[in-house]
Design a protein around this motif. Structure first.
Motif, PDB file in Angstrom:
ATOM      1  N   ALA A 190       0.829  -1.210   0.000  1.00  0.00           N
ATOM      2  CA  ALA A 190       0.000   0.000   0.000  1.00  0.00           C
ATOM      3  C   ALA A 190       0.863   1.259   0.000  1.00  0.00           C
ATOM      4  O   ALA A 190       0.590   2.210  -0.758  1.00  0.00           O
ATOM      5  N   ARG A 191       1.886   1.275   0.815  1.00  0.00           N
ATOM      6  CA  ARG A 191       2.752   2.463   0.903  1.00  0.00           C
ATOM      7  C   ARG A 191       3.514   2.698  -0.402  1.00  0.00           C
ATOM      8  O   ARG A 191       3.635   3.832  -0.861  1.00  0.00           O
ATOM      9  N   MET A 192       4.022   1.631  -0.998  1.00  0.00           N
ATOM     10  CA  MET A 192       4.762   1.776  -2.252  1.00  0.00           C
ATOM     11  C   MET A 192       3.822   2.206  -3.381  1.00  0.00           C
ATOM     12  O   MET A 192       4.181   3.038  -4.213  1.00  0.00           O
ATOM     13  N   GLN A 193       2.621   1.668  -3.395  1.00  0.00           N
ATOM     14  CA  GLN A 193       1.648   2.056  -4.412  1.00  0.00           C
ATOM     15  C   GLN A 193       1.247   3.520  -4.230  1.00  0.00           C
ATOM     16  O   GLN A 193       1.111   4.262  -5.199  1.00  0.00           O
ATOM     17  N   GLU A 194       1.084   3.942  -2.991  1.00  0.00           N
ATOM     18  CA  GLU A 194       0.750   5.326  -2.682  1.00  0.00           C
ATOM     19  C   GLU A 194       1.850   6.264  -3.185  1.00  0.00           C
ATOM     20  O   GLU A 194       1.570   7.292  -3.809  1.00  0.00           O
ATOM     21  N   LEU A 195       3.095   5.890  -2.942  1.00  0.00           N
ATOM     22  CA  LEU A 195       4.219   6.693  -3.428  1.00  0.00           C
ATOM     23  C   LEU A 195       4.238   6.765  -4.952  1.00  0.00           C
ATOM     24  O   LEU A 195       4.426   7.838  -5.535  1.00  0.00           O
ATOM     25  N   GLN A 196       4.038   5.627  -5.577  1.00  0.00           N
ATOM     26  CA  GLN A 196       4.065   5.569  -7.038  1.00  0.00           C
ATOM     27  C   GLN A 196       2.951   6.426  -7.643  1.00  0.00           C
ATOM     28  O   GLN A 196       3.178   7.176  -8.586  1.00  0.00           O
ATOM     29  N   GLN A 197       1.753   6.337  -7.085  1.00  0.00           N
ATOM     30  CA  GLN A 197       0.627   7.109  -7.609  1.00  0.00           C
ATOM     31  C   GLN A 197       0.832   8.602  -7.396  1.00  0.00           C
ATOM     32  O   GLN A 197       0.552   9.403  -8.290  1.00  0.00           O
ATOM     33  N   GLY A 198       1.329   8.969  -6.224  1.00  0.00           N
ATOM     34  CA  GLY A 198       1.585  10.381  -5.951  1.00  0.00           C
ATOM     35  C   GLY A 198       2.652  10.943  -6.866  1.00  0.00           C
ATOM     36  O   GLY A 198       2.503  12.045  -7.421  1.00  0.00           O
ATOM     37  N   SER A 199       3.700  10.185  -7.050  1.00  0.00           N
ATOM     38  CA  SER A 199       4.794  10.590  -7.923  1.00  0.00           C
ATOM     39  C   SER A 199       4.297  10.740  -9.364  1.00  0.00           C
ATOM     40  O   SER A 199       4.569  11.745 -10.027  1.00  0.00           O
ATOM     41  N   GLN A 200       3.562   9.754  -9.841  1.00  0.00           N
ATOM     42  CA  GLN A 200       3.076   9.782 -11.217  1.00  0.00           C
ATOM     43  C   GLN A 200       2.114  10.942 -11.440  1.00  0.00           C
ATOM     44  O   GLN A 200       2.162  11.599 -12.481  1.00  0.00           O
ATOM     45  N   ALA A 201       1.262  11.213 -10.472  1.00  0.00           N
ATOM     46  CA  ALA A 201       0.319  12.335 -10.601  1.00  0.00           C
ATOM     47  C   ALA A 201       1.072  13.658 -10.707  1.00  0.00           C
ATOM     48  O   ALA A 201       0.728  14.515 -11.536  1.00  0.00           O
ATOM     49  N   GLU A 202       2.103  13.828  -9.893  1.00  0.00           N
ATOM     50  CA  GLU A 202       2.867  15.081  -9.945  1.00  0.00           C
ATOM     51  C   GLU A 202       3.650  15.190 -11.256  1.00  0.00           C
ATOM     52  O   GLU A 202       3.695  16.255 -11.869  1.00  0.00           O
ATOM     53  N   ILE A 203       4.237  14.092 -11.699  1.00  0.00           N
ATOM     54  CA  ILE A 203       4.979  14.102 -12.964  1.00  0.00           C
ATOM     55  C   ILE A 203       4.043  14.418 -14.131  1.00  0.00           C
ATOM     56  O   ILE A 203       4.365  15.231 -14.996  1.00  0.00           O
ATOM     57  N   ASP A 204       2.866  13.801 -14.147  1.00  0.00           N
ATOM     58  CA  ASP A 204       1.883  14.080 -15.197  1.00  0.00           C
ATOM     59  C   ASP A 204       1.483  15.550 -15.186  1.00  0.00           C
ATOM     60  O   ASP A 204       1.339  16.175 -16.244  1.00  0.00           O
ATOM     61  N   SER A 205       1.305  16.103 -14.006  1.00  0.00           N
ATOM     62  CA  SER A 205       0.953  17.510 -13.874  1.00  0.00           C
ATOM     63  C   SER A 205       2.051  18.413 -14.440  1.00  0.00           C
ATOM     64  O   SER A 205       1.770  19.378 -15.142  1.00  0.00           O
ATOM     65  N   ILE A 206       3.295  18.075 -14.150  1.00  0.00           N
ATOM     66  CA  ILE A 206       4.420  18.869 -14.645  1.00  0.00           C
ATOM     67  C   ILE A 206       4.526  18.752 -16.163  1.00  0.00           C
ATOM     68  O   ILE A 206       4.762  19.749 -16.855  1.00  0.00           O
ATOM     69  N   ILE A 207       4.328  17.557 -16.695  1.00  0.00           N
ATOM     70  CA  ILE A 207       4.374  17.370 -18.149  1.00  0.00           C
ATOM     71  C   ILE A 207       3.281  18.196 -18.821  1.00  0.00           C
ATOM     72  O   ILE A 207       3.523  18.844 -19.844  1.00  0.00           O
ATOM     73  N   ASN A 208       2.083  18.207 -18.238  1.00  0.00           N
ATOM     74  CA  ASN A 208       0.998  19.039 -18.788  1.00  0.00           C
ATOM     75  C   ASN A 208       1.341  20.517 -18.705  1.00  0.00           C
ATOM     76  O   ASN A 208       1.028  21.290 -19.613  1.00  0.00           O
ATOM     77  N   GLU A 209       1.983  20.908 -17.625  1.00  0.00           N
ATOM     78  CA  GLU A 209       2.411  22.302 -17.465  1.00  0.00           C
ATOM     79  C   GLU A 209       3.401  22.676 -18.571  1.00  0.00           C
ATOM     80  O   GLU A 209       3.294  23.755 -19.162  1.00  0.00           O
ATOM     81  N   VAL A 210       4.340  21.789 -18.868  1.00  0.00           N
ATOM     82  CA  VAL A 210       5.318  22.042 -19.926  1.00  0.00           C
ATOM     83  C   VAL A 210       4.610  22.136 -21.277  1.00  0.00           C
ATOM     84  O   VAL A 210       4.883  23.044 -22.066  1.00  0.00           O
ATOM     85  N   LYS A 211       3.690  21.203 -21.550  1.00  0.00           N
ATOM     86  CA  LYS A 211       2.937  21.240 -22.816  1.00  0.00           C
ATOM     87  C   LYS A 211       2.186  22.558 -22.950  1.00  0.00           C
ATOM     88  O   LYS A 211       2.201  23.195 -24.008  1.00  0.00           O
ATOM     89  N   ASN A 212       1.504  22.971 -21.887  1.00  0.00           N
ATOM     90  CA  ASN A 212       0.744  24.219 -21.920  1.00  0.00           C
ATOM     91  C   ASN A 212       1.665  25.414 -22.109  1.00  0.00           C
ATOM     92  O   ASN A 212       1.324  26.373 -22.819  1.00  0.00           O
ATOM     93  N   PHE A 213       2.834  25.379 -21.488  1.00  0.00           N
ATOM     94  CA  PHE A 213       3.799  26.465 -21.642  1.00  0.00           C
ATOM     95  C   PHE A 213       4.252  26.567 -23.096  1.00  0.00           C
ATOM     96  O   PHE A 213       4.315  27.648 -23.664  1.00  0.00           O
ATOM     97  N   ILE A 214       4.573  25.411 -23.698  1.00  0.00           N
ATOM     98  CA  ILE A 214       5.024  25.404 -25.098  1.00  0.00           C
ATOM     99  C   ILE A 214       3.908  25.898 -26.011  1.00  0.00           C
ATOM    100  O   ILE A 214       4.146  26.669 -26.945  1.00  0.00           O
ATOM    101  N   GLU A 215       2.688  25.485 -25.721  1.00  0.00           N
ATOM    102  CA  GLU A 215       1.543  25.955 -26.518  1.00  0.00           C
ATOM    103  C   GLU A 215       1.406  27.469 -26.410  1.00  0.00           C
ATOM    104  O   GLU A 215       1.235  28.167 -27.413  1.00  0.00           O
ATOM    105  N   ALA A 216       1.498  28.000 -25.203  1.00  0.00           N
ATOM    106  CA  ALA A 216       1.407  29.456 -24.994  1.00  0.00           C
ATOM    107  C   ALA A 216       2.571  30.168 -25.680  1.00  0.00           C
ATOM    108  O   ALA A 216       2.382  31.226 -26.296  1.00  0.00           O
TER     109      ALA A 216
END
Length: 183
Positions: free
Chosen positions: A103-129
Protein backbone atom coordinates in the motif's frame (compact mmCIF):
# COMPACT_ATOMS: atom_id res chain seq x y z
CA UNK A 1 -13.99 21.60 -70.16
CA UNK A 2 -10.32 22.24 -70.98
CA UNK A 3 -10.72 25.91 -70.10
CA UNK A 4 -12.25 25.02 -66.75
CA UNK A 5 -9.35 22.69 -66.00
CA UNK A 6 -6.79 25.39 -66.87
CA UNK A 7 -8.61 27.93 -64.73
CA UNK A 8 -8.69 25.51 -61.77
CA UNK A 9 -4.96 24.84 -62.14
CA UNK A 10 -4.27 28.58 -62.35
CA UNK A 11 -6.33 29.33 -59.24
CA UNK A 12 -4.56 26.56 -57.35
CA UNK A 13 -1.16 27.92 -58.32
CA UNK A 14 -2.11 31.46 -57.31
CA UNK A 15 -3.48 30.41 -53.94
CA UNK A 16 -0.46 28.27 -53.19
CA UNK A 17 1.85 31.16 -54.07
CA UNK A 18 -0.13 33.58 -51.88
CA UNK A 19 0.05 31.39 -48.78
CA UNK A 20 2.39 32.63 -46.11
CA UNK A 21 5.19 30.41 -44.97
CA UNK A 22 4.21 28.69 -41.76
CA UNK A 23 6.46 29.28 -38.78
CA UNK A 24 7.56 26.00 -37.28
CA UNK A 25 9.98 24.77 -34.66
CA UNK A 26 10.68 21.72 -32.60
CA UNK A 27 11.48 20.91 -29.01
CA UNK A 28 13.33 17.95 -27.50
CA UNK A 29 10.60 16.90 -25.06
CA UNK A 30 12.84 14.64 -23.01
CA UNK A 31 15.45 17.33 -22.44
CA UNK A 32 12.88 20.01 -21.58
CA UNK A 33 11.07 17.84 -19.06
CA UNK A 34 14.18 16.35 -17.46
CA UNK A 35 15.97 19.70 -17.17
CA UNK A 36 12.91 21.61 -15.98
CA UNK A 37 13.62 22.83 -12.45
CA UNK A 38 10.20 21.79 -11.16
CA UNK A 39 10.71 18.25 -12.47
CA UNK A 40 14.09 18.00 -10.77
CA UNK A 41 12.56 19.25 -7.52
CA UNK A 42 9.69 16.76 -7.77
CA UNK A 43 12.05 13.88 -8.48
CA UNK A 44 14.22 14.80 -5.49
CA UNK A 45 11.13 15.07 -3.28
CA UNK A 46 9.75 11.67 -4.33
CA UNK A 47 13.16 10.00 -4.08
CA UNK A 48 13.52 11.34 -0.55
CA UNK A 49 10.02 10.17 0.40
CA UNK A 50 10.67 6.77 -1.18
CA UNK A 51 13.89 6.38 0.82
CA UNK A 52 12.14 7.42 4.05
CA UNK A 53 9.28 4.96 3.51
CA UNK A 54 11.68 2.15 2.60
CA UNK A 55 13.75 2.81 5.73
CA UNK A 56 10.61 2.80 7.87
CA UNK A 57 9.37 -0.44 6.29
CA UNK A 58 12.80 -2.07 6.61
CA UNK A 59 12.81 -1.19 10.32
CA UNK A 60 9.41 -2.84 10.75
CA UNK A 61 10.65 -5.90 8.83
CA UNK A 62 13.71 -6.14 11.09
CA UNK A 63 11.50 -5.96 14.19
CA UNK A 64 9.34 -8.72 12.75
CA UNK A 65 12.42 -10.84 12.00
CA UNK A 66 13.62 -10.34 15.57
CA UNK A 67 10.23 -11.51 16.84
CA UNK A 68 10.42 -14.60 14.58
CA UNK A 69 13.94 -15.37 15.82
CA UNK A 70 12.78 -14.97 19.42
CA UNK A 71 9.99 -17.42 18.76
CA UNK A 72 12.38 -19.90 17.12
CA UNK A 73 14.64 -19.75 20.21
CA UNK A 74 11.83 -20.69 22.60
CA UNK A 75 9.55 -22.79 20.41
CA UNK A 76 11.03 -26.13 21.59
CA UNK A 77 9.92 -25.41 25.12
CA UNK A 78 6.36 -24.45 24.08
CA UNK A 79 3.32 -26.70 23.99
CA UNK A 80 1.90 -27.67 20.60
CA UNK A 81 -1.19 -25.48 21.13
CA UNK A 82 0.95 -22.45 22.07
CA UNK A 83 3.24 -23.03 19.05
CA UNK A 84 0.28 -23.07 16.68
CA UNK A 85 -1.20 -19.98 18.29
CA UNK A 86 2.14 -18.09 18.04
CA UNK A 87 2.71 -19.21 14.44
CA UNK A 88 -0.77 -18.00 13.46
CA UNK A 89 -0.05 -14.69 15.16
CA UNK A 90 3.28 -14.35 13.32
CA UNK A 91 1.68 -15.23 9.97
CA UNK A 92 -0.97 -12.58 10.55
CA UNK A 93 1.69 -9.98 11.38
CA UNK A 94 3.63 -10.94 8.26
CA UNK A 95 0.56 -10.49 6.07
CA UNK A 96 -0.21 -7.11 7.65
CA UNK A 97 3.39 -6.04 7.04
CA UNK A 98 3.28 -7.15 3.40
CA UNK A 99 -0.03 -5.34 2.80
CA UNK A 100 1.38 -2.18 4.39
CA UNK A 101 4.49 -2.39 2.20
CA UNK A 102 2.41 -2.80 -0.95
CA UNK A 103 0.00 0.00 0.00
CA UNK A 104 2.75 2.46 0.90
CA UNK A 105 4.76 1.78 -2.25
CA UNK A 106 1.65 2.06 -4.41
CA UNK A 107 0.75 5.33 -2.68
CA UNK A 108 4.22 6.69 -3.43
CA UNK A 109 4.07 5.57 -7.04
CA UNK A 110 0.63 7.11 -7.61
CA UNK A 111 1.58 10.38 -5.95
CA UNK A 112 4.79 10.59 -7.92
CA UNK A 113 3.08 9.78 -11.22
CA UNK A 114 0.32 12.34 -10.60
CA UNK A 115 2.87 15.08 -9.95
CA UNK A 116 4.98 14.10 -12.96
CA UNK A 117 1.88 14.08 -15.20
CA UNK A 118 0.95 17.51 -13.87
CA UNK A 119 4.42 18.87 -14.64
CA UNK A 120 4.37 17.37 -18.15
CA UNK A 121 1.00 19.04 -18.79
CA UNK A 122 2.41 22.30 -17.47
CA UNK A 123 5.32 22.04 -19.93
CA UNK A 124 2.94 21.24 -22.82
CA UNK A 125 0.74 24.22 -21.92
CA UNK A 126 3.80 26.46 -21.64
CA UNK A 127 5.02 25.40 -25.10
CA UNK A 128 1.54 25.96 -26.52
CA UNK A 129 1.41 29.46 -24.99
CA UNK A 130 4.92 30.17 -26.26
CA UNK A 131 3.91 29.09 -29.75
CA UNK A 132 0.81 31.28 -29.77
CA UNK A 133 2.69 34.26 -28.33
CA UNK A 134 5.48 33.97 -30.91
CA UNK A 135 3.35 33.22 -33.96
CA UNK A 136 4.23 29.57 -34.52
CA UNK A 137 1.92 27.44 -36.63
CA UNK A 138 3.51 24.24 -35.38
CA UNK A 139 5.96 23.26 -32.67
CA UNK A 140 6.87 19.63 -33.02
CA UNK A 141 8.04 17.40 -30.20
CA UNK A 142 11.22 15.41 -30.64
CA UNK A 143 11.35 12.39 -28.37
CA UNK A 144 13.72 9.50 -27.72
CA UNK A 145 11.90 7.65 -30.50
CA UNK A 146 13.22 10.38 -32.83
CA UNK A 147 10.05 11.31 -34.62
CA UNK A 148 12.01 14.24 -36.09
CA UNK A 149 14.80 12.74 -38.12
CA UNK A 150 16.16 16.06 -39.30
CA UNK A 151 15.51 19.66 -38.42
CA UNK A 152 17.50 22.81 -38.97
CA UNK A 153 19.33 23.74 -35.79
CA UNK A 154 17.78 27.22 -35.88
CA UNK A 155 14.32 25.64 -35.61
CA UNK A 156 15.30 23.87 -32.38
CA UNK A 157 13.50 25.76 -29.61
CA UNK A 158 14.58 23.42 -26.79
CA UNK A 159 17.08 25.73 -25.10
CA UNK A 160 14.86 28.81 -25.53
CA UNK A 161 11.88 26.99 -24.00
CA UNK A 162 14.03 25.68 -21.13
CA UNK A 163 15.44 29.12 -20.42
CA UNK A 164 12.00 30.70 -20.31
CA UNK A 165 10.45 27.80 -18.43
CA UNK A 166 13.16 27.84 -15.74
CA UNK A 167 13.70 31.59 -15.80
CA UNK A 168 12.12 34.36 -13.81
CA UNK A 169 9.47 34.73 -16.50
CA UNK A 170 8.22 31.19 -15.77
CA UNK A 171 5.78 32.36 -13.11
CA UNK A 172 4.25 34.88 -15.52
CA UNK A 173 4.15 32.31 -18.30
CA UNK A 174 2.47 29.78 -15.99
CA UNK A 175 -0.23 32.30 -15.16
CA UNK A 176 -0.68 33.01 -18.87
CA UNK A 177 -0.81 29.30 -19.62
CA UNK A 178 -3.40 28.70 -16.92
CA UNK A 179 -5.53 31.54 -18.27
CA UNK A 180 -5.26 30.33 -21.87
CA UNK A 181 -6.05 26.76 -20.85
CA UNK A 182 -9.30 27.89 -19.22
CA UNK A 183 -10.43 29.72 -22.36
Amino acid sequence: MKNFLWIAVGVLMLTSCNQQAEKTGYVNNTKVVSEYTEMKTAQEKWTKQNNEVRAELEEKAKQFQMEVQGYQNIMKSMSKANKEKKEQELMGKQQVLQREQQARMQELQQGSQAEIDSIINEVKNFIEAYGKKNGYTYIYGDTEASNILYGKKELDLTDIILKELNGSDAAVAKDTTATETKE
